[in-house]
Design a protein around this motif. Structure first.
Motif, mmCIF file in Angstrom:
data_model
loop_
_atom_site.group_PDB
_atom_site.id
_atom_site.type_symbol
_atom_site.label_atom_id
_atom_site.label_comp_id
_atom_site.label_asym_id
_atom_site.label_seq_id
_atom_site.Cartn_x
_atom_site.Cartn_y
_atom_site.Cartn_z
ATOM 1 N N GLU A 176 -4.451 16.301 1.760
ATOM 2 C CA GLU A 176 -3.318 16.381 2.669
ATOM 3 C C GLU A 176 -2.315 17.438 2.194
ATOM 4 O O GLU A 176 -2.004 17.529 1.004
ATOM 5 N N GLU A 177 -1.825 18.210 3.132
ATOM 6 C CA GLU A 177 -0.784 19.200 2.819
ATOM 7 C C GLU A 177 0.572 18.499 2.906
ATOM 8 O O GLU A 177 1.348 18.677 3.846
ATOM 9 N N ASN A 178 0.813 17.680 1.912
ATOM 10 C CA ASN A 178 2.003 16.841 1.882
ATOM 11 C C ASN A 178 2.516 16.809 0.448
ATOM 12 O O ASN A 178 1.764 16.517 -0.487
ATOM 13 N N GLU A 179 3.794 17.121 0.249
ATOM 14 C CA GLU A 179 4.328 17.257 -1.102
ATOM 15 C C GLU A 179 4.201 15.971 -1.906
ATOM 16 O O GLU A 179 3.813 15.985 -3.078
ATOM 17 N N GLU A 180 4.543 14.828 -1.291
ATOM 18 C CA GLU A 180 4.470 13.574 -2.033
ATOM 19 C C GLU A 180 3.026 13.247 -2.396
ATOM 20 O O GLU A 180 2.735 12.825 -3.516
ATOM 21 N N TYR A 181 2.112 13.454 -1.453
ATOM 22 C CA TYR A 181 0.697 13.215 -1.738
ATOM 23 C C TYR A 181 0.212 14.103 -2.879
ATOM 24 O O TYR A 181 -0.497 13.651 -3.778
ATOM 25 N N LYS A 200 -2.088 24.352 -4.080
ATOM 26 C CA LYS A 200 -2.630 24.899 -2.840
ATOM 27 C C LYS A 200 -2.649 26.421 -2.942
ATOM 28 O O LYS A 200 -1.665 27.032 -3.381
ATOM 29 N N ALA A 258 -0.668 7.167 -2.242
ATOM 30 C CA ALA A 258 0.414 7.876 -1.551
ATOM 31 C C ALA A 258 0.754 7.207 -0.226
ATOM 32 O O ALA A 258 1.933 7.122 0.151
ATOM 33 N N SER A 259 -0.256 6.726 0.483
ATOM 34 C CA SER A 259 -0.009 6.056 1.762
ATOM 35 C C SER A 259 0.757 4.754 1.564
ATOM 36 O O SER A 259 1.683 4.442 2.316
ATOM 37 N N SER A 283 4.429 5.530 0.589
ATOM 38 C CA SER A 283 5.269 6.001 1.693
ATOM 39 C C SER A 283 5.299 5.024 2.863
ATOM 40 O O SER A 283 5.920 5.311 3.882
ATOM 41 N N LYS A 328 2.983 4.285 4.931
ATOM 42 C CA LYS A 328 2.426 4.992 6.075
ATOM 43 C C LYS A 328 1.646 4.069 6.995
ATOM 44 O O LYS A 328 1.600 4.268 8.209
#
Length: 375
Positions: free
Chosen positions: A191-196, A216, A261-262, A265, A267
């Motif tokens: 995932e292109e997600n900072e926290e992940y 990345k 991560a999910s 957050s 999610k």
């Protein structure tokens, strides 16, 4: 959403299978916080469900069927269920109770489904019956009270087309993670997600201290690099380009980080983590499971399958542990579930001793193994 009760019949190896995810009374000083609906302390549910059992006892199949029910609800695709019917000459069915929010009101839903056999083994609206009902959960009520109210409502099926009946439900919030070979999965999801990515960095470093991190590569589309010493291990379009440089346990970290991560957050509300730690050290698995549990938010639920008996030593309520076993009857096979709390009633009862002494009769049969030497 929270799953409260599940019945399966003639699906995979499940015959008259029933498992319930409520528990009768509050656990004092429980390791798990908020093991009830937020604001409704009487409506208790098993927030953490450890699924254990020998090989081929249905741990992954259970997850696949729950996922298939969710997909049926969300996409109205009945083939996702009918493909798992074991004997197409016999009726198959499932029933699920689950909690979901509707305009900020807690509701207990029940979906009942039956699939009648047909001559050519095709399934259409003529031999598919689905009924969905719900009831509001009131302030002082528990699951059992609400379930009895649904029992009185659902006395059969209506003539409503099953697709129209499914319109009563909205899409559900869930995350399933299966072993890499399940569903013929061939790619990892980055995932292109900072926290992940922060979670992924820490996860990979725990699994392999030689890893410096993951970055990345902006100059290449959907490409990441795991930095290890002077080497870079590239992951492009979810595929590891030089996989021999990573251990199996480290590769699984890509999925483990996604789950962590999910949960962190908030999610989703429902998580099914299926044997993601088969190649990971026991202490690391225990550490990640403890982390997942501590990160769970109110009104969320975690299913976690494992072979690791060291998980039994975690300070979890006994009702968190379910053991699957497969019994063979001539040409048929039947999967049953045993909840530890049904056998171990006292707080002083040792779950580890019970499993070591095979109290639940779930240990694998090794008789044929011992005969190999004499073949």
């Amino acid at each position: 959403m929270i799953v409260m009760d599940l019945k399966l019949d003639n699906l995979c190896a499940f015959r008259n299978f029933h498992v319930n995810f409520s528990y009768p009374k509050k656990i004092v000083n429980s390791y798990i916080e908020h093991e009830h609906l937020d604001g409704l302390p009487n409506f208790r549910y098993k927030k953490v469900n450890i699924i254990m059992g020998s090989n081929a006892t249905g741990k992954t199949s259970l997850g696949r069927l729950i996922l298939s029910i969710f997909i049926l609800i969300g996409k109205r695709n009945v083939e996702i269920i009918t493909s798992y019917i074991a004997d197409k000459d016999k009726k198959a069915s499932f029933s699920m109770d689950f909690v979901n929010m509707d305009h900020d009101i807690y509701k207990l839903y029940r979906i009942n489904a039956e699939f009648d056999p047909s001559e050519n083994h095709d399934y259409s609206s003529e031999n598919i019956k689905i009924r969905i009902e719900s009831t509001d959960i009131k302030q002082r009520e528990n699951y059992e009270t609400c379930a009895k109210r649904l029992d009185s409502i659902m006395t059969g099926f209506t003539d409503t087309n099953y697709i129209m009946e499914l319109e009563k439900l909205k899409n559900l919030s869930w995350l399933f993670s299966f072993p890499f070979d399940a569903f013929f999965k061939t790619r990892y999801r980055i995932e292109e997600n900072e926290e992940y990515l922060r979670v992924l960095n820490h996860t990979l470093k725990v699994l392999d201290p030689a890893i410096k991190g993951i970055i990345k590569l902006n100059e290449l589309e959907d490409t990441y690099a795991i930095q290890m010493g002077k080497e870079e291990i590239l992951i492009k379009d979810g595929k590891i380009l030089n996989p021999s440089m990573l251990s199996s346990g480290t590769k699984s970290g890509l999925d483990i980080a996604g789950i962590v991560a999910s949960i962190k957050s908030d999610k989703h509300s429902f998580y099914y983590c299926d044997e993601k730690f088969s190649y990971v050290h026991s202490d690391i698995e225990k550490g990640f499971l403890s982390l997942m549990i501590s990160l769970l938010k109110p009104n969320s639920q975690l299913f976690f399958t494992t072979h690791n008996l060291d998980i039994l030593d975690l300070p979890l309520p006994k009702h968190s542990f379910n053991f699957l076993k497969k019994e063979i009857f001539e040409d048929d096979q039947v999967i049953k579930v045993i909840n530890a709390a049904d056998y171990l009633k006292k707080s002083t009862d040792s779950l580890r001793n019970a499993v070591d002494n095979d109290l639940f009769s779930v240990s694998p049969n090794l008789d044929l193994l011992y005969e190999i030497e004499d073949l």
